[in-house]
Write an enzyme that holds these catalytic residues in place. Structure first.
Site, short mmCIF file in Angstrom:
data_model
loop_
_atom_site.label_atom_id
_atom_site.label_comp_id
_atom_site.label_asym_id
_atom_site.label_seq_id
_atom_site.Cartn_x
_atom_site.Cartn_y
_atom_site.Cartn_z
N SER A 1 0.86 -1.19 0.00
CA SER A 1 0.00 0.00 0.00
C SER A 1 0.89 1.23 0.00
O SER A 1 2.03 1.19 0.50
CB SER A 1 -0.89 0.01 1.24
OG SER A 1 -1.55 1.26 1.38
N TYR B 1 -1.56 -0.37 10.50
CA TYR B 1 -1.81 -0.74 9.10
C TYR B 1 -0.63 -0.32 8.23
O TYR B 1 -0.08 -1.14 7.47
CB TYR B 1 -3.10 -0.11 8.59
CG TYR B 1 -3.29 -0.35 7.11
CD1 TYR B 1 -3.55 -1.63 6.64
CD2 TYR B 1 -3.18 0.67 6.18
CE1 TYR B 1 -3.69 -1.89 5.28
CE2 TYR B 1 -3.32 0.43 4.82
CZ TYR B 1 -3.58 -0.84 4.38
OH TYR B 1 -3.69 -1.09 3.03
#
Length: 252
Positions: free
Chosen positions: A139, A152
């Site tokens: 990501s 995250y």
């Protein structure tokens, strides 16, 4: 020989779109997911186009992963591709306010689950040799910090470094490794992160022309179909509507 791809988290979002894209190209599929009804419905849908083996699995369950992968039928035993897609973000609260249970779930899924599938399937990818490849779903959160990203983003930074380290260990095997780093994508991922808050989901994507799961699937298909001597080390992509903001400055 028909190529085979192993896709984790195939019951929604990127994983589901990848399953459809690779099935349309005639690849054999090993699909994993926790939601049995969704997984078997997808297998039935794609079974007219390709050989499909659905495995109802939680990637966090090491024993279940070991058993299922150890018992792969011969027709699915040699892999050309592994798409480590299973992953999630939970919540957007600041670190001091968030749930430790959510942190555990993100670490167990985004890091440990990816480790289990990778280690257990590496011998099968190496057996294929030249042209085989692993695509790990990272990501932009692994590259760029933002409030509420804490675990995250850190988990995706792990995925980035692990992918680079794998490249070193796999030198000479012909197996390629890519860390794919999407930005704003519209999928069930955000519904999970927002705990089903549809209003927040709609507001996030309103007018943004976000990346779609089919865009990611097409990109992954391109990566795994590059000539065998080409490795895409990492690939960061965003919608045109998304860019970077200024550094935050606290003022007295």
């Amino acid at each position: 020989m028909t190529p085979t791809v192993f896709i984790t988290g195939a019951t929604s979002g990127f994983g589901q779109a990848c399953a459809r894209r690779f099935a349309a190209a005639g690849w054999s599929l090993v699909l994993t997911g926790r939601r049995a009804e969704r997984l078997h419905a997808l297998a039935d849908e794609l079974g007219t186009q390709a050989r499909v083996l659905p495995l109802v699995l939680d990637v966090r369950d090491r024993a279940a992963m070991e058993q299922a992968i150890g018992q792969l039928p011969p027709a699915f035993s040699t892999l050309r591709g592994l798409i480590n897609n299973a992953g999630l973000a939970l919540g957007t609260a600041p670190a001091a306010q968030c749930s430790l249970d959510d942190w555990d779930t993100m670490v167990d899924t985004n890091i440990k689950g990816l480790l289990y599938s990778t280690r257990l399937l590496l011998p099968r990818l190496i057996a294929h040799g030249a042209g085989a490849g692993i695509v790990n779903l990272g990501s932009i959160a692994g590259n760029w910090p933002y409030p509420g990203s804490h675990v995250y983003g850190a988990s995706k930074a792990f995925v980035r470094q692990f992918s680079l380290n794998l490249r070193c260990d796999l030198q000479g095997t012909g197996v390629r490794v890519t860390n794919l780093e999407p930005g704003l994508c519209e999928s069930e991922f955000s519904q999970v992160r927002f705990a089903g808050d549809q209003a927040r989901y709609d507001a996030l994507y309103a007018g943004a022309r976000a990346i779609q799961p089919e865009d990611i699937a097409e990109t992954i298909f391109w990566i795994l179909n590059q000539p065998a001597h080409i490795n895409i080390n990492s690939l960061e992509l965003m919608p045109v509507s998304q860019s970077w903001s200024n550094f935050a400055v606290e003022r007295a």
